[in-house]
Scaffold this motif. Structure first.
Motif, PDB file in Angstrom:
ATOM      1  N   ARG A 126      -5.105 -14.555  11.040  1.00 41.71           N
ATOM      2  CA  ARG A 126      -4.352 -15.469  10.184  1.00 41.71           C
ATOM      3  C   ARG A 126      -3.594 -14.678   9.122  1.00 41.71           C
ATOM      4  O   ARG A 126      -3.902 -14.753   7.935  1.00 41.71           O
ATOM      5  N   PRO A 127      -2.630 -13.866   9.528  1.00 38.77           N
ATOM      6  CA  PRO A 127      -2.001 -12.932   8.585  1.00 38.77           C
ATOM      7  C   PRO A 127      -1.333 -13.606   7.403  1.00 38.77           C
ATOM      8  O   PRO A 127      -0.679 -14.641   7.534  1.00 38.77           O
ATOM      9  N   GLU A 128      -1.542 -13.028   6.272  1.00 46.34           N
ATOM     10  CA  GLU A 128      -0.878 -13.400   5.022  1.00 46.34           C
ATOM     11  C   GLU A 128      -0.608 -12.097   4.307  1.00 46.34           C
ATOM     12  O   GLU A 128      -1.408 -11.160   4.371  1.00 46.34           O
ATOM     13  N   ALA A 129       0.503 -12.027   3.594  1.00 39.78           N
ATOM     14  CA  ALA A 129       0.843 -10.787   2.901  1.00 39.78           C
ATOM     15  C   ALA A 129      -0.277 -10.371   1.950  1.00 39.78           C
ATOM     16  O   ALA A 129      -0.613  -9.191   1.846  1.00 39.78           O
ATOM     17  N   ALA A 130      -0.880 -11.355   1.291  1.00 37.78           N
ATOM     18  CA  ALA A 130      -1.920 -11.028   0.309  1.00 37.78           C
ATOM     19  C   ALA A 130      -3.119 -10.374   0.966  1.00 37.78           C
ATOM     20  O   ALA A 130      -3.608  -9.338   0.513  1.00 37.78           O
ATOM     21  N   VAL A 131      -3.606 -10.959   2.056  1.00 39.34           N
ATOM     22  CA  VAL A 131      -4.821 -10.420   2.669  1.00 39.34           C
ATOM     23  C   VAL A 131      -4.520  -9.162   3.473  1.00 39.34           C
ATOM     24  O   VAL A 131      -5.318  -8.230   3.512  1.00 39.34           O
ATOM     25  N   ASP A 132      -3.368  -9.111   4.133  1.00 38.35           N
ATOM     26  CA  ASP A 132      -3.025  -7.888   4.868  1.00 38.35           C
ATOM     27  C   ASP A 132      -2.876  -6.721   3.905  1.00 38.35           C
ATOM     28  O   ASP A 132      -3.271  -5.592   4.201  1.00 38.35           O
ATOM     29  N   GLY A 133      -2.301  -6.994   2.732  1.00 39.06           N
ATOM     30  CA  GLY A 133      -2.191  -5.944   1.728  1.00 39.06           C
ATOM     31  C   GLY A 133      -3.540  -5.492   1.228  1.00 39.06           C
ATOM     32  O   GLY A 133      -3.771  -4.303   0.980  1.00 39.06           O
ATOM     33  N   GLN A 134      -4.472  -6.429   1.081  1.00 35.86           N
ATOM     34  CA  GLN A 134      -5.823  -6.070   0.676  1.00 35.86           C
ATOM     35  C   GLN A 134      -6.489  -5.168   1.707  1.00 35.86           C
ATOM     36  O   GLN A 134      -7.143  -4.185   1.363  1.00 35.86           O
ATOM     37  N   LEU A 135      -6.350  -5.523   2.975  1.00 31.85           N
ATOM     38  CA  LEU A 135      -6.943  -4.704   4.032  1.00 31.85           C
ATOM     39  C   LEU A 135      -6.345  -3.302   4.030  1.00 31.85           C
ATOM     40  O   LEU A 135      -7.060  -2.302   4.155  1.00 31.85           O
ATOM     41  N   GLU A 136      -5.021  -3.217   3.899  1.00 30.54           N
ATOM     42  CA  GLU A 136      -4.353  -1.919   3.906  1.00 30.54           C
ATOM     43  C   GLU A 136      -4.820  -1.072   2.719  1.00 30.54           C
ATOM     44  O   GLU A 136      -5.105   0.125   2.863  1.00 30.54           O
ATOM     45  N   LEU A 137      -4.914  -1.689   1.549  1.00 37.29           N
ATOM     46  CA  LEU A 137      -5.361  -0.944   0.382  1.00 37.29           C
ATOM     47  C   LEU A 137      -6.813  -0.515   0.526  1.00 37.29           C
ATOM     48  O   LEU A 137      -7.159   0.635   0.231  1.00 37.29           O
ATOM     49  N   ALA A 138      -7.663  -1.421   0.975  1.00 38.75           N
ATOM     50  CA  ALA A 138      -9.081  -1.083   1.111  1.00 38.75           C
ATOM     51  C   ALA A 138      -9.269   0.074   2.091  1.00 38.75           C
ATOM     52  O   ALA A 138     -10.081   0.981   1.863  1.00 38.75           O
ATOM     53  N   ARG A 139      -8.518   0.061   3.187  1.00 42.23           N
ATOM     54  CA  ARG A 139      -8.614   1.174   4.139  1.00 42.23           C
ATOM     55  C   ARG A 139      -8.165   2.474   3.475  1.00 42.23           C
ATOM     56  O   ARG A 139      -8.791   3.524   3.652  1.00 42.23           O
ATOM     57  N   ALA A 140      -7.075   2.411   2.712  1.00 43.37           N
ATOM     58  CA  ALA A 140      -6.574   3.615   2.041  1.00 43.37           C
ATOM     59  C   ALA A 140      -7.576   4.118   1.005  1.00 43.37           C
ATOM     60  O   ALA A 140      -7.789   5.331   0.863  1.00 43.37           O
ATOM     61  N   VAL A 141      -8.220   3.194   0.291  1.00 45.59           N
ATOM     62  CA  VAL A 141      -9.212   3.585  -0.719  1.00 45.59           C
ATOM     63  C   VAL A 141     -10.362   4.338  -0.066  1.00 45.59           C
ATOM     64  O   VAL A 141     -10.757   5.425  -0.520  1.00 45.59           O
ATOM     65  N   PHE A 142     -10.906   3.796   0.994  1.00 47.31           N
ATOM     66  CA  PHE A 142     -12.089   4.427   1.586  1.00 47.31           C
ATOM     67  C   PHE A 142     -11.729   5.648   2.419  1.00 47.31           C
ATOM     68  O   PHE A 142     -12.572   6.509   2.649  1.00 47.31           O
ATOM     69  N   ASP A 143     -10.481   5.766   2.842  1.00 49.11           N
ATOM     70  CA  ASP A 143     -10.026   7.036   3.414  1.00 49.11           C
ATOM     71  C   ASP A 143      -9.959   8.105   2.326  1.00 49.11           C
ATOM     72  O   ASP A 143     -10.327   9.258   2.542  1.00 49.11           O
ATOM     73  N   ALA A 144      -9.499   7.707   1.140  1.00 46.02           N
ATOM     74  CA  ALA A 144      -9.442   8.658   0.026  1.00 46.02           C
ATOM     75  C   ALA A 144     -10.840   9.077  -0.405  1.00 46.02           C
ATOM     76  O   ALA A 144     -11.081  10.240  -0.734  1.00 46.02           O
ATOM     77  N   VAL A 145     -11.776   8.138  -0.374  1.00 49.35           N
ATOM     78  CA  VAL A 145     -13.167   8.464  -0.718  1.00 49.35           C
ATOM     79  C   VAL A 145     -13.770   9.407   0.312  1.00 49.35           C
ATOM     80  O   VAL A 145     -14.521  10.324  -0.016  1.00 49.35           O
TER      81      VAL A 145
END
Length: 333
Positions: A126-145
């Motif tokens: 159920r794509p929405e810009a808000a949630v897709d952006g959250q997923l993208e950011l969360a993935r980037a955060v934990f890749d950085a970690v």
């Protein structure tokens, strides 16, 4: 915090596993779960500052589903974002590394869940810009970690956070600069940073942003709602005149979770969802927190299963996040 593999994971995330896990065939292909990262060395110095600053990004920008509120997202998407947020919070409170609560396995599991959720078909996600952006950011955060020495990964996560912040991008930049300064000062003084204070500061920003996103979603027709905070009088079949509904703290959390799932998935108002849930449980004691009590009975099924069962009259096993239930007729109130 480490999860040592629960049989329920197979049922909750079937797309992450090979086979259905029931036939026991030794020759069946299996897809491995997440691998522990096992870094050569856990981060220290400025690298550790970046790790905690990245965790603070997750606290600020994956708060949409915390506390429990109605959401248009179910299944792995919801679970992955909740996991991303809760893992970041524990990192700040307990630390990351051999002496901390969060270890390599926890980061690996979080990255694995986020990758699986982002890879789901749009019809399920159920794509929405808000949630897709959250997923993208969360993935980037934990890749950085997971790669604390890679400054480019951290910079990429920061850029995504500013994009999600929208009109509050300048505030996001200021918070990040303040986070890094406070972390560096604690390290220079030889003391452990005050993770709880850093978390609380970021949580304020997160709540404001989450409220803005919820308002935008409601404006587009989503039934994402307010957090159910009270339980007023309700009428039941056996008590046509509304009577007060007593609930314990645990009972309130159980009801809120089911109401949120029903309102989000079936796009009904939270008021209607609450009426339906309380009426369905009218013969149960929502203050009974004893072993084998009524709340223990309710907890044997997940909130989304109760939501589908109460709203559509389905058996629990018929309520799956990847099944289109939009054509089913609701049970009359």
């Amino acid at each position: 915090m480490r999860d040592h593999g629960d049989d329920g994971d197979d049922a909750e995330f079937p797309e992450f596993y090979g086979g259905d896990g029931d036939d026991g065939d030794e020759g069946a292909d299996e897809q491995d779960g997440p691998e522990a990262l096992e870094p050569v060395a856990f981060p220290g110095g400025a690298q550790e500052d970046r790790v905690l600053a990245a965790a603070l990004l997750a606290v600020r920008h994956t708060a949409l589903l915390a506390p429990v509120a109605a959401s248009p997202w179910v299944g792995p998407v919801r679970d992955a974002l909740v996991r991303a947020h809760s893992t970041a919070v524990v990192m700040l409170r307990e630390g990351y590394g051999p002496g901390g609560e969060v270890g390599a396995f926890d980061i690996g599991l979080t990255r694995w869940m986020l990758a699986g959720a982002a890879g789901l078909p749009g019809a399920v996600r159920r794509p929405e810009a808000a949630v897709d952006g959250q997923l993208e950011l969360a993935r980037a955060v934990f890749d950085a970690v997971a790669h604390p020495g890679d400054g480019e990964r951290f910079a990429g996560a920061c850029a995504l956070a500013e994009g999600l912040a929208g009109p509050a991008a300048a505030e996001e930049r200021a918070l990040r600069a303040r986070d890094l300064a406070d972390l560096a000062a604690a390290r220079a003084a030889g003391r452990r940073p005050d993770g709880a204070a850093l978390e609380a500061r970021s949580a304020v920003f997160g709540r404001v942003r989450a409220d803005r996103v919820r308002a935008e979603l409601r404006a587009r027709g989503h039934r994402i709602g307010e957090v159910t905070a009270d339980f007023p009088a309700t009428a039941t079949a056996t008590a046509p005149v509304p009577v007060p509904v007593p609930v314990s703290e645990r009972g309130a959390e159980v009801v809120r979770a089911i109401v949120a799932e029903m309102a989000g998935r079936f796009r009904v108002s939270e008021e209607e969802a609450r009426r339906r849930v309380l009426a369905h449980f009218s013969d149960l004691d929502l203050t009974d927190e004893s072993d084998m009590g009524d709340l223990d009975h309710i907890d044997h099924q997940k909130p989304d299963q109760w939501a589908g069962s109460i709203y559509l009259g389905l058996e629990f096993h018929e309520v799956r996040w990847d099944v289109d239930l939009s054509t089913r007729t609701p049970v009359p109130e």
